[in-house]
Design a protein around this motif. Structure first.
Motif, PDB file in Angstrom:
ATOM      1  N   ASP A   1     -28.866  13.542  25.165  1.00 16.64           N
ATOM      2  CA  ASP A   1     -28.032  14.742  25.150  1.00 16.64           C
ATOM      3  C   ASP A   1     -28.812  15.981  24.710  1.00 16.64           C
ATOM      4  OD1 ASP A   1     -25.915  13.204  25.972  1.00 16.64           O
ATOM      5  OD2 ASP A   1     -24.965  13.064  23.990  1.00 16.64           O
TER       6      ASP A   1
ATOM      7  N   SER B   1     -33.213  18.893  28.158  1.00 18.51           N
ATOM      8  CA  SER B   1     -32.824  20.055  28.956  1.00 18.51           C
ATOM      9  C   SER B   1     -31.817  19.663  30.031  1.00 18.51           C
ATOM     10  CB  SER B   1     -34.054  20.660  29.624  1.00 18.51           C
ATOM     11  OG  SER B   1     -34.575  19.774  30.605  1.00 18.51           O
ATOM     12  N   ALA B   2     -31.048  20.631  30.475  1.00 22.54           N
ATOM     13  CA  ALA B   2     -30.071  20.383  31.541  1.00 22.54           C
ATOM     14  C   ALA B   2     -30.777  19.886  32.798  1.00 22.54           C
ATOM     15  CB  ALA B   2     -29.277  21.653  31.826  1.00 22.54           C
TER      16      ALA B   2
ATOM     17  N   ARG C   1     -31.634  16.166  32.360  1.00 25.90           N
ATOM     18  CA  ARG C   1     -30.422  15.341  32.438  1.00 25.90           C
ATOM     19  C   ARG C   1     -29.911  15.261  33.874  1.00 25.90           C
ATOM     20  NH1 ARG C   1     -26.704  18.127  29.584  1.00 25.90           N
ATOM     21  NH2 ARG C   1     -28.091  19.707  28.702  1.00 25.90           N
ATOM     22  N   GLU C   2     -30.020  16.366  34.597  1.00 26.03           N
ATOM     23  CA  GLU C   2     -29.614  16.381  36.007  1.00 26.03           C
ATOM     24  C   GLU C   2     -30.530  15.490  36.845  1.00 26.03           C
ATOM     25  OE1 GLU C   2     -27.859  17.296  39.705  1.00 26.03           O
ATOM     26  OE2 GLU C   2     -27.098  17.402  37.641  1.00 26.03           O
TER      27      GLU C   2
END
Length: 669
Positions: free
Chosen positions: A592, A595-596, A599-600
């Protein structure tokens, strides 16, 4: 000899400050600070070694207020002694964003050594602090240089001694002969419900003598001479921990509420506050009054105490010249740095055998411990099962305070609290071990470790129904999600031996809160590091372990022993033209924090079909599986049978994973 009236004025100033703060907040506990102000006066004016200008001085005495509800006593003396605490802070007692919280909080106010409040915890934390001093003294003191000789001063209450954790910790302290502990037991015979005779009539002195403690009694806390004499006797007792039983009257000075439960946990009320002030001979219309001579006295006492640090600094300077190697090691660990090369000692396991992750953990721990002298710990009587013994090192004991192996006995609750105390030394990286199911016995200290954000490593083995024949009582189901819900707690459940080694690397490097490493009893395959993504990716919390040949139709996610099942399922699904991505997700909160974009990459929004597999409660997995996903988890208790049979019966098989994946893909088509 000082005039008694002058001394009394100092003591009464703290009593009234405490009453005013609680009254202004309309919340708090005035009675115990009123009762124990004489003891606080003794500690801060002549007993303890401390420096308000450098609260973290290495050889300072540690003070613990185990009965944390009496915190206005501690706050008042920290303010008067010159710590970075203002009168405004006292006036903001129990208010939003104030440093004067309703119970003492570590890191919020200088001079607070530990977060206390849940009764009994501070009592046990002190045992850990005493162990840390003994270990550091044994490792670094030399015949010509006593670098560490500080003491642990603790105030505890009737409520503290009723709690089971205090009994566990007291027994351990007596067994270890921790003569650097001096505890004051405030025997006021009052709890919230009334007199302690409702529930409590044991002979505390005999109980602690049986534990191996040095026990003294002071019949009246207001008798400073008797208090001082008992304290000096305790300081001279170096082979046993000391308990000084001090009789006090809760709410001392309150004409109508002294000695009653009404003075314990509620403001006295405006009318009673006026009577208290009149009783002590001060103006009832003035609040938060601190006479200059009182402030000056305590600041002068603090400056005198701070001279001890100057002496210590000179001692350490000479020590460094005489013992440069020890000094270099000490400075490395106290700076928070790690010795060069320790990561190179992490083992790499070949994919030619099955190995329980608890065994891999033991091998890793022994490989790195030689290079990390600050890494010490043990288990709650389960070292052979948790694989946490350090080979080649002796056990910590009264005779061997340099020992690195700790035997906490069957005292999981105390083990957690003692480890917290060890961690609060800021020198050590302590670890403790037990079965995951018994983490339930450790919830209070684990939560407090997370609140304090301290560096602590827990090893929880026997992590699922896969442990087998021990059955329902020993098979954890809800424990994993329970640990994951604790803020600041990092929970890692590695998939194999190599992820386990990396879990230890992550835990050692992690300085922001406690880490729990969750391990298997049963053997599981070691994943081929050449075939799959390197286990070092564990540091990101989740990673693509095995990619599909084409665009994934589904993402399979698992932790721990279930990862090898989804890898096998990936192969079976490919045979029927279903492309599956395999994601190992050993740590939710580390993932969590990525970085976005990362995670993507691992869990793309465009791939909605996701199946999570974990031998524990499915609660929480929906965050990663989405509304179009599914979870194979456990929503009932386990059974006694061979582990592989229980796992298969509960749906943890390649066949069931393939079946559930197919069903998920056919849904809404």
């Amino acid at each position: 000899m000082e005039n008694k009236n002058i001394v009394q004025k100092r003591i009464d100033t703290v009593r009234i400050l405490s009453v005013d703060a609680v009254q202004k907040a309309n919340s708090g506990h005035p009675g115990t600070p009123m009762a124990l102000s004489p003891l606080g006066h003794l500690l801060w004016s002549e007993t303890m070694h401390y420096n308000p200008k450098n609260p973290d001085w290495a050889n300072r005495d540690r003070f613990i207020l185990s009965c944390g509800h009496a915190c206005m006593l501690q706050y008042s003396y920290l303010y008067l002694s010159g710590y970075d605490v203002t009168l405004k802070d006292l006036k903001n007692f129990r208010q939003l964003h104030s440093i004067t919280a309703g119970h003492p909080e570590y890191g919020l106010m200088p001079g607070i050594e530990v977060t206390t409040g849940p009764l009994g915890q501070g009592f046990a934390n002190g045992v850990g602090m005493a162990i840390a001093e003994k270990y550091m003294a044994a490792r670094y003191n030399q015949p010509d240089f006593k670098i560490f000789d500080y003491k642990i001063y603790t105030i505890c209450s009737d409520g503290d001694l009723m709690e089971g954790v205090a009994s566990e910790a007291a027994s351990l302290a007596g067994h270890l002969g921790l003569g650097n502990m001096i505890y004051y037991y405030d025997s006021n015979h009052i709890t919230i419900e009334g007199d302690t005779d409702l529930t409590y009539d044991e002979d505390v002195a005999k109980r602690f003598e049986a534990y191996g403690w040095h026990v003294q009694k002071v019949s009246d806390v207001n008798n400073l001479g008797a208090l001082s004499k008992a304290t000096k006797a305790a300081q001279n007792e170096t082979k046993r921990p000391s308990l000084i039983i001090v009789n006090s009257v809760i709410g001392y000075g309150s004409p109508n509420k002294h000695g009653t439960a009404a003075a314990h946990g509620s403001p006295l009320g405006e009318d009673e506050v006026r009577l208290v002030k009149e009783n002590f001979g001060v103006d009832p219309d003035k609040n938060f009054v601190v006479p200059d001579e009182v402030q000056n006295f305590y600041q002068k006492a603090a400056k005198k105490s701070a001279e001890k640090e100057k002496e210590w600094n000179e001692l350490y300077k000479n020590y460094k010249n005489r013992h440069p190697d020890l000094a270099e090691e000490y400075e490395t660990i106290t700076s928070g740095k790690l010795p060069d090369g320790w990561e190179a000692q992490l083992p790499t396991f070949k994919a030619d055998e099955n190995m329980a992750t608890r065994k891999a953990s033991g091998k890793t721990l022994n490989a790195i411990s030689k290079y990390l002298p600050q890494l010490i710990g043990g288990s709650a009587d389960l070292a052979p099962s948790t694989n946490t013994n350090l080979d080649g090192y002796t056990s910590f004991s009264a005779k061997h305070p340099d020992g690195r192996n700790f035997h906490f006995g069957i005292r999981e609750h105390a083990m957690g609290a003692v480890l917290n105390g060890m961690a609060l030394s800021k020198y050590l990286i302590p670890y403790g071990a037990t079965f995951l199911i018994f983490s339930d016995y450790m919830r209070p200290p684990l939560r407090l470790a997370a609140i304090m954000n301290i560096r602590l490593i827990m090893i929880f083995t026997h992590d699922s129904i896969g442990l087998g024949e021990d059955g329902t009582t020993h098979q954890p189901v809800e424990q994993l999600i329970g640990l994951r819900t604790v803020p600041n707690m990092t929970v890692i459940r590695p998939a194999d031996a190599n992820e386990t080694a990396q879990a230890w690397r992550t835990a050692i490097l992690h300085t922001d809160g406690p880490v729990s490493i969750v391990l298997t009893r049963q053997t599981i395959p070691i994943l081929d590091q050449k075939k799959y993504t390197s286990a070092k990716a564990l540091e990101k919390g989740a990673y693509i372990l095995s990619e599909s040949e084409g665009k994934p139709d589904i993402i399979l996610i698992a932790t721990g022993s279930e990862v090898h099942l989804i890898l096998e399922a990936q192969v079976q699904l490919k045979k029927i033209n279903i492309q599956a991505r395999v994601v190992s997700m050993p740590c939710w909160n580390l993932f969590d924090k990525q970085s976005a974009a990362y995670r993507e990459k691992v869990l793309p929004k465009g791939i909605r079909k996701r199946l999570a597999v974990e031998a524990g409660s499915p609660v929480g997995w929906s965050k990663y599986t989405t509304d179009d996903g599914d979870v194979i988890g456990i929503e009932k208790f386990g059974e006694s049978a061979p582990g592989d049979e229980v796992m298969k019966d509960y749906g943890f098989s390649v066949e069931n994973i393939v079946k559930r994946a197919k069903a998920l893909l056919s849904k809404n088509e």
